[in-house]
Design a protein around this motif. Structure first.
Motif, short mmCIF file in Angstrom:
data_model
loop_
_atom_site.label_atom_id
_atom_site.label_comp_id
_atom_site.label_asym_id
_atom_site.label_seq_id
_atom_site.Cartn_x
_atom_site.Cartn_y
_atom_site.Cartn_z
N ARG A 19 0.84 -1.21 0.00
CA ARG A 19 0.00 0.00 0.00
C ARG A 19 0.87 1.26 0.00
O ARG A 19 0.54 2.24 -0.66
CB ARG A 19 -0.91 0.01 1.24
CG ARG A 19 -2.01 -1.00 1.18
CD ARG A 19 -2.94 -0.79 2.39
NE ARG A 19 -3.47 -2.07 2.81
CZ ARG A 19 -3.46 -2.53 4.05
NH1 ARG A 19 -2.95 -1.81 5.03
NH2 ARG A 19 -3.96 -3.71 4.33
N ARG A 37 -3.21 7.54 6.59
CA ARG A 37 -4.45 7.02 7.18
C ARG A 37 -5.38 6.60 6.04
O ARG A 37 -5.94 5.51 6.05
CB ARG A 37 -5.11 8.12 8.03
CG ARG A 37 -6.24 7.61 8.90
CD ARG A 37 -6.88 8.74 9.73
NE ARG A 37 -5.90 9.61 10.34
CZ ARG A 37 -5.88 10.93 10.21
NH1 ARG A 37 -6.81 11.55 9.50
NH2 ARG A 37 -4.96 11.67 10.79
N HIS A 38 -5.47 7.48 5.03
CA HIS A 38 -6.33 7.19 3.88
C HIS A 38 -5.89 5.92 3.15
O HIS A 38 -6.73 5.15 2.68
CB HIS A 38 -6.28 8.40 2.93
CG HIS A 38 -7.06 8.22 1.67
ND1 HIS A 38 -8.44 8.24 1.65
CD2 HIS A 38 -6.65 7.97 0.39
CE1 HIS A 38 -8.85 8.01 0.41
NE2 HIS A 38 -7.79 7.85 -0.37
N HIS A 39 -4.60 5.69 3.13
CA HIS A 39 -4.08 4.53 2.38
C HIS A 39 -3.86 3.29 3.25
O HIS A 39 -3.32 2.28 2.77
CB HIS A 39 -2.80 4.91 1.64
CG HIS A 39 -3.05 5.83 0.49
ND1 HIS A 39 -3.56 5.40 -0.72
CD2 HIS A 39 -2.89 7.17 0.36
CE1 HIS A 39 -3.71 6.43 -1.54
NE2 HIS A 39 -3.30 7.51 -0.91
N GLY A 40 -4.23 3.35 4.51
CA GLY A 40 -4.13 2.16 5.36
C GLY A 40 -2.71 1.78 5.76
O GLY A 40 -2.39 0.61 5.93
N ALA A 89 0.63 3.91 -2.95
CA ALA A 89 0.17 5.26 -2.60
C ALA A 89 1.17 6.31 -3.06
O ALA A 89 0.79 7.41 -3.46
CB ALA A 89 -0.04 5.36 -1.09
N ASP A 124 0.06 16.33 7.12
CA ASP A 124 -0.46 15.92 5.81
C ASP A 124 -0.16 14.45 5.55
O ASP A 124 -1.00 13.71 5.04
CB ASP A 124 0.17 16.76 4.68
CG ASP A 124 -0.46 18.14 4.60
OD1 ASP A 124 -1.46 18.36 5.31
OD2 ASP A 124 0.07 18.98 3.85
N TRP A 125 1.05 14.05 5.93
CA TRP A 125 1.40 12.63 5.71
C TRP A 125 0.54 11.72 6.58
O TRP A 125 0.12 10.66 6.16
CB TRP A 125 2.88 12.38 6.00
CG TRP A 125 3.81 12.79 4.91
CD1 TRP A 125 4.83 13.68 5.00
CD2 TRP A 125 3.83 12.32 3.54
NE1 TRP A 125 5.48 13.81 3.80
CE2 TRP A 125 4.88 12.98 2.88
CE3 TRP A 125 3.04 11.42 2.83
CZ2 TRP A 125 5.17 12.76 1.53
CZ3 TRP A 125 3.33 11.19 1.49
CH2 TRP A 125 4.38 11.85 0.85
N GLU A 126 0.27 12.16 7.82
CA GLU A 126 -0.60 11.35 8.69
C GLU A 126 -1.93 11.09 7.99
O GLU A 126 -2.42 9.96 7.94
CB GLU A 126 -0.87 12.07 10.02
CG GLU A 126 0.12 11.77 11.11
CD GLU A 126 -0.32 12.33 12.47
OE1 GLU A 126 -1.34 13.03 12.55
OE2 GLU A 126 0.39 12.04 13.45
N ALA A 127 -2.52 12.18 7.47
CA ALA A 127 -3.82 12.05 6.81
C ALA A 127 -3.69 11.17 5.56
O ALA A 127 -4.54 10.30 5.29
CB ALA A 127 -4.35 13.43 6.44
N PHE A 128 -2.63 11.39 4.80
CA PHE A 128 -2.41 10.63 3.57
C PHE A 128 -2.29 9.13 3.87
O PHE A 128 -2.97 8.30 3.26
CB PHE A 128 -1.11 11.16 2.92
CG PHE A 128 -0.67 10.42 1.69
CD1 PHE A 128 -1.16 10.79 0.44
CD2 PHE A 128 0.25 9.38 1.77
CE1 PHE A 128 -0.74 10.12 -0.72
CE2 PHE A 128 0.66 8.70 0.63
CZ PHE A 128 0.17 9.07 -0.62
#
Ligand SMILES: CC(C)(COP(=O)(O)OP(=O)(O)OC[C@H]1O[C@@H](n2cnc3c(N)ncnc32)[C@H](O)[C@@H]1OP(=O)(O)O)[C@@H](O)C(=O)NCCC(=O)NCCSC(=O)C(=O)O
Length: 398
Positions: free
Chosen positions: A258, A304-307, A262, A298-302
């Motif tokens: 992932r 999180r979105h990609h598992g 990503a 931003d990376w945390e959110a990114f």
């Protein structure tokens, strides 16, 4: 009903590990009586950054583990203090102590002495290296065990050399292990009617915390070395971002797939874990460059979105402001000590229970705040309590 409701714990421990074990029992409902030493308080009562609190015996280190307890100040070096402690132990369920092995036995308060008056008691001794053996007589603190058990040798980097963990992890883990050992002994008592002696060593507790490294050595033949923030695969480790460090955690094969998809790098996906180890340098170079292009949040959110597990490296102020902590209620409020306005928050337990949630009910007591009360409950009459106080065997705080 709380799990340990009506369970009486006599807590003759000091510093961190033992008191933390008693604290955990207290947040689960036990009636915990802290045996304080008159004139020579538990050292943690004097510790912490706030000098006024420390001078009053309510140092912030003590505030972290004193809630829900009552304090009886007894001088165990006197015959009267020993008599009072025995009166408390006669009907108690649990006794916890963490003095140098043999110190309490020398005062006639060892396991054999107490089991004679209360065979159902669970008597738990926490010590540095155990009650017996070549190192049995030694004493020690968290940082000593981090050193001698090899934990410091795992922490830090090749450049920094061995480092101590920033929090006293051995103490708190020992506290939990102690509470577990006591709970197991209580369960055993439920079934057999018999109490027992628990001999728990902090040196052993530290090795429990390093179990995977122990088997890496004993089964895998790999001596541990300081790992710092670098792991054997590049998808796990700390990377600089546009505004701070990010701890990336693509630990298993699904997560690394992932991660690379990503990041738009399907060519980097590996099919075997060993290939990831071999490709560490190449993968780390790609990740180092990529991570600089966004902020840590931003990376945390990114991710999180990609598992892919990932988290910003944060100072405690930021961690405590995390809305998730409020959601779960792991930090609970207590009134500020010394009559100060407002509240402080204290960690209670890391689990929620649907029937009997851990809670703080009362603030940490002052030294000797409940001496009279608990001695009276133990069946000592008023005249004798007054005599114990006048001879200095017991002290009641004003
Ligand atoms: C913490 C210690 C290093 C502290 O060492 P010392 O200050 O040298 O104390 P000792 O335990 O050796 O001896 C304590 C003495 O106090 C006496 N004693 C104890 N309670 C009382 C009361 N209430 N009244 C009178 N006297 C008392 C006891 O009989 C001993 O007397 P004498 O026999 O006459 O001397 C040690 O207790 C220890 O190793 N404990 C086991 C491991 C542990 O719990 N470590 C701390 C974890 S917290 C931590 O690591 C951290 O914060 O970091």
């Amino acid at each position: 009903m709380m799990p340990f409701e009506r369970l009486r714990v006599i807590d003759a421990t000091h510093v961190l590990a033992g008191p933390f074990a008693a604290y955990q029992m207290a947040v689960m409902g036990a009636d915990v009586i802290k045996i304080d030493r008159p004139g020579d308080p538990d050292q943690v009562r004097l510790q912490g950054p706030d000098r006024e609190l420390s001078a009053a015996g309510m140092g912030t280190t003590y505030l972290a583990q004193g809630a829900n307890k009552r304090s009886a100040a007894l001088d165990l070096k006197t015959a009267g203090g020993q008599e009072a402690l025995k009166a408390l132990l006669k009907d108690a369920d649990v006794f916890i102590e963490n003095y140098r092995p043999g110190a309490l036995a020398a005062l006639g308060l060892g396991y054999q002495d107490i089991a004679r008056i209360n065979p159902r008691i669970v008597y738990c001794s926490v010590s540095a290296f155990g009650q017996t053996g070549p190192r049995g007589p030694e004493t020690g603190y968290d940082f000593v065990f981090q050193a001698v058990a090899g934990l410091m040798a795992l922490t830090g980097t090749e450049e920094s050399g061995p480092l101590r963990a920033g929090a006293p992890v051995v103490d708190y883990a020992t506290g939990y292990m102690t509470a577990f050992a006591i709970t197991a002994a209580l369960y055993h008592r439920e079934r057999t009617g018999r109490g027992q002696h628990i001999d728990l060593a902090m040196f052993d507790a530290t090795l429990m915390l390093m179990s995977t490294h122990v088997t890496a050595l004993t089964a895998g033949g790999k001596p541990p070395h300081p790992e710092g923030n670098r792991f054997n695969v590049a998808g796990v480790g700390a990377y600089d971002t546009a505004d701070g460090l990010l701890m990336l955690g693509a630990a298993n094969m699904r997560q690394q797939k992932r991660l690379w998809l990503a990041l738009g790098r399907p060519d980097m996906v590996k099919t075997a874990h060993a290939d990831r180890i071999d490709a560490h340098a190449e993968e780390a170079a790609v990740l180092r460059e990529a991570m600089l292009t966004r902020t840590a949040s931003d990376w945390e959110a990114f991710f999180r979105h990609h598992g892919v597990p990932a988290g910003k490296v944060r100072p405690m102020e930021e961690a405590l402001a995390d809305p998730q902590l409020n959601h779960r209620g792991v930090l609970q409020p207590l009134p500020q000590p010394l009559g100060r306005a407002g509240e402080y928050r204290v960690p209670v337990a890391p689990f929620l229970m649907s029937e009997s949630n851990p809670t703080v009910r009362s603030p940490p007591p002052a030294l000797g705040q409940h001496t009279r009360e608990v001695l009276a409950e133990a069946g000592i009459d008023d005249g004798r309590i007054a005599a114990l106080i006048s001879e200095g065997a017991a002290v009641q705080a004003l």
